[in-house]
Design a protein around this motif. Sequence first.
Motif, mmCIF file in Angstrom:
data_model
loop_
_atom_site.group_PDB
_atom_site.id
_atom_site.type_symbol
_atom_site.label_atom_id
_atom_site.label_comp_id
_atom_site.label_asym_id
_atom_site.label_seq_id
_atom_site.Cartn_x
_atom_site.Cartn_y
_atom_site.Cartn_z
ATOM 1 N N ASP A 133 0.822 -1.243 0.069
ATOM 2 C CA ASP A 133 -0.182 0.077 -0.033
ATOM 3 C C ASP A 133 0.844 1.184 -0.065
ATOM 4 N N VAL A 134 2.004 1.191 0.645
ATOM 5 C CA VAL A 134 2.759 2.594 0.709
ATOM 6 C C VAL A 134 4.218 2.070 0.621
ATOM 7 N N ILE A 135 5.107 2.763 -0.077
ATOM 8 C CA ILE A 135 6.495 2.718 -0.335
ATOM 9 C C ILE A 135 7.071 3.831 0.148
ATOM 10 N N TYR A 136 8.072 3.487 1.093
ATOM 11 C CA TYR A 136 8.680 4.684 1.570
ATOM 12 C C TYR A 136 10.039 4.451 0.951
ATOM 13 N N ARG A 137 10.285 5.269 -0.010
ATOM 14 C CA ARG A 137 11.245 5.323 -0.945
ATOM 15 C C ARG A 137 12.639 5.907 -0.482
ATOM 16 N N ARG A 138 13.594 5.237 -0.493
ATOM 17 C CA ARG A 138 14.987 5.724 -0.360
ATOM 18 C C ARG A 138 15.817 5.735 -1.633
ATOM 19 N N ASN A 139 15.643 5.559 -2.643
ATOM 20 C CA ASN A 139 16.444 5.613 -3.772
ATOM 21 C C ASN A 139 15.784 6.910 -4.860
ATOM 22 N N ASP A 140 16.723 6.800 -5.800
ATOM 23 C CA ASP A 140 16.435 8.057 -6.662
ATOM 24 C C ASP A 140 15.287 7.838 -7.624
ATOM 25 N N ASP A 141 14.546 9.157 -7.740
ATOM 26 C CA ASP A 141 13.573 9.110 -8.970
ATOM 27 C C ASP A 141 14.012 8.670 -10.337
ATOM 28 N N GLN A 142 13.340 7.853 -10.892
ATOM 29 C CA GLN A 142 13.623 7.531 -12.430
ATOM 30 C C GLN A 142 12.455 7.559 -13.222
ATOM 31 N N ILE A 143 12.575 7.893 -14.256
ATOM 32 C CA ILE A 143 11.431 8.194 -15.390
ATOM 33 C C ILE A 143 11.542 7.256 -16.563
ATOM 34 N N SER A 144 10.401 7.062 -17.166
ATOM 35 C CA SER A 144 10.314 6.651 -18.467
ATOM 36 C C SER A 144 10.630 7.463 -19.693
ATOM 37 N N SER A 145 11.681 7.149 -20.143
ATOM 38 C CA SER A 145 12.246 7.903 -21.462
ATOM 39 C C SER A 145 11.245 7.518 -22.724
ATOM 40 N N SER A 146 11.425 8.606 -23.535
ATOM 41 C CA SER A 146 10.618 8.499 -25.045
ATOM 42 C C SER A 146 11.468 7.872 -26.002
ATOM 43 N N ASP A 147 12.788 7.585 -25.958
ATOM 44 C CA ASP A 147 13.783 7.473 -26.960
ATOM 45 C C ASP A 147 14.068 5.870 -26.952
ATOM 46 N N GLY A 148 13.222 5.049 -26.467
ATOM 47 C CA GLY A 148 13.420 3.723 -26.402
ATOM 48 C C GLY A 148 14.357 3.167 -25.243
ATOM 49 N N THR A 149 15.145 3.961 -24.492
ATOM 50 C CA THR A 149 15.586 3.346 -23.144
ATOM 51 C C THR A 149 14.793 3.815 -21.777
ATOM 52 N N THR A 150 14.148 2.438 -21.663
ATOM 53 C CA THR A 150 13.275 2.702 -20.591
ATOM 54 C C THR A 150 13.895 2.861 -19.036
ATOM 55 N N ARG A 151 13.664 3.869 -18.351
ATOM 56 C CA ARG A 151 14.134 3.819 -16.834
ATOM 57 C C ARG A 151 13.056 4.047 -15.949
ATOM 58 N N HIS A 152 12.712 2.976 -15.151
ATOM 59 C CA HIS A 152 11.049 3.039 -14.527
ATOM 60 C C HIS A 152 11.061 3.624 -13.301
ATOM 61 N N LEU A 153 10.190 4.162 -13.091
ATOM 62 C CA LEU A 153 10.044 5.059 -11.640
ATOM 63 C C LEU A 153 10.642 4.261 -10.383
ATOM 64 N N LEU A 154 11.621 4.709 -9.869
ATOM 65 C CA LEU A 154 12.219 4.181 -8.761
ATOM 66 C C LEU A 154 12.736 2.802 -8.888
ATOM 67 N N GLY A 155 12.967 2.448 -10.280
ATOM 68 C CA GLY A 155 13.486 1.175 -10.619
ATOM 69 C C GLY A 155 12.447 -0.078 -10.714
ATOM 70 N N VAL A 156 11.110 0.321 -10.454
ATOM 71 C CA VAL A 156 10.141 -0.577 -10.641
ATOM 72 C C VAL A 156 9.359 -0.585 -11.849
ATOM 73 N N PRO A 157 9.420 -1.423 -12.851
ATOM 74 C CA PRO A 157 8.553 -1.532 -13.991
ATOM 75 C C PRO A 157 7.094 -1.460 -13.528
ATOM 76 N N GLY A 158 6.405 -0.329 -14.430
ATOM 77 C CA GLY A 158 5.152 -0.209 -14.151
ATOM 78 C C GLY A 158 4.571 0.604 -13.157
ATOM 79 N N LEU A 159 5.676 0.897 -11.944
ATOM 80 C CA LEU A 159 4.979 1.577 -10.937
ATOM 81 C C LEU A 159 4.576 3.153 -11.192
ATOM 82 N N ASP A 160 5.134 3.543 -12.139
ATOM 83 C CA ASP A 160 4.368 5.075 -12.357
ATOM 84 C C ASP A 160 2.983 5.081 -12.631
ATOM 85 N N ALA A 161 2.523 3.908 -13.643
ATOM 86 C CA ALA A 161 1.051 3.902 -13.972
ATOM 87 C C ALA A 161 0.427 3.562 -12.564
ATOM 88 N N VAL A 162 0.947 2.565 -11.627
ATOM 89 C CA VAL A 162 0.220 2.395 -10.502
ATOM 90 C C VAL A 162 -0.013 3.491 -9.748
#
Length: 207
Positions: A133-162
Amino acid sequence: PCQRWCTIATPDLIRDSEGQWRVLEDNLRRGFGMGFSLTARQVQHDQLDWSARGLKLTSPCSAPHQLLEGLRCLAPWSENPSIVLLSPGRNSSARHDHQVLARTMGIALVEAQDLSCDEGRVWHQQGARQQVDVIYRRNDDQISSSDGTTRHLLGVPGLDAVYSSGGVAIANAPGVGVASDKLIYSHLPEIIRYYLREEPLLLQVPT
């Protein structure tokens, strides 16, 4: 979901030449140091108790419980929310801080590869699969890029959508670090006066 952007703030404090506390800088993205404080105080109590004689020291022991209560409030949809502390890994310089806080708060210490997203929720595999339910994050922000090299939010694939759909809460919220940017810091007293109509409780270092 609760519009709580900052659950924990850890400003760096110093004393000036007149003995007055001042804020050296603000840390909002990944507030850290509480575990180190607890360990340092425990060592002082066990081995250096003479150094505190005659001093009226406030115990920091209630701080993790206050943080845990703040994290629970981020998930009003659950009476007993599942909370994890997301660490960048064993090589992090703050790993001890992560371990102490997770143990003290009684929550799971996880890394990005321990989490998965499915059915609009975040899951942690610890024996049986458990919803997070809750993530207390202690790692860096990461984002999904549009150039084909995907960097997921906090390193977790699909987390940005959830996260965007309100299926999980994150503390502190991604993007909140802009409020502790060094340039923003220089304007903070004016920001406090403008938005809160209050005087700052702590002075800052002139910059």
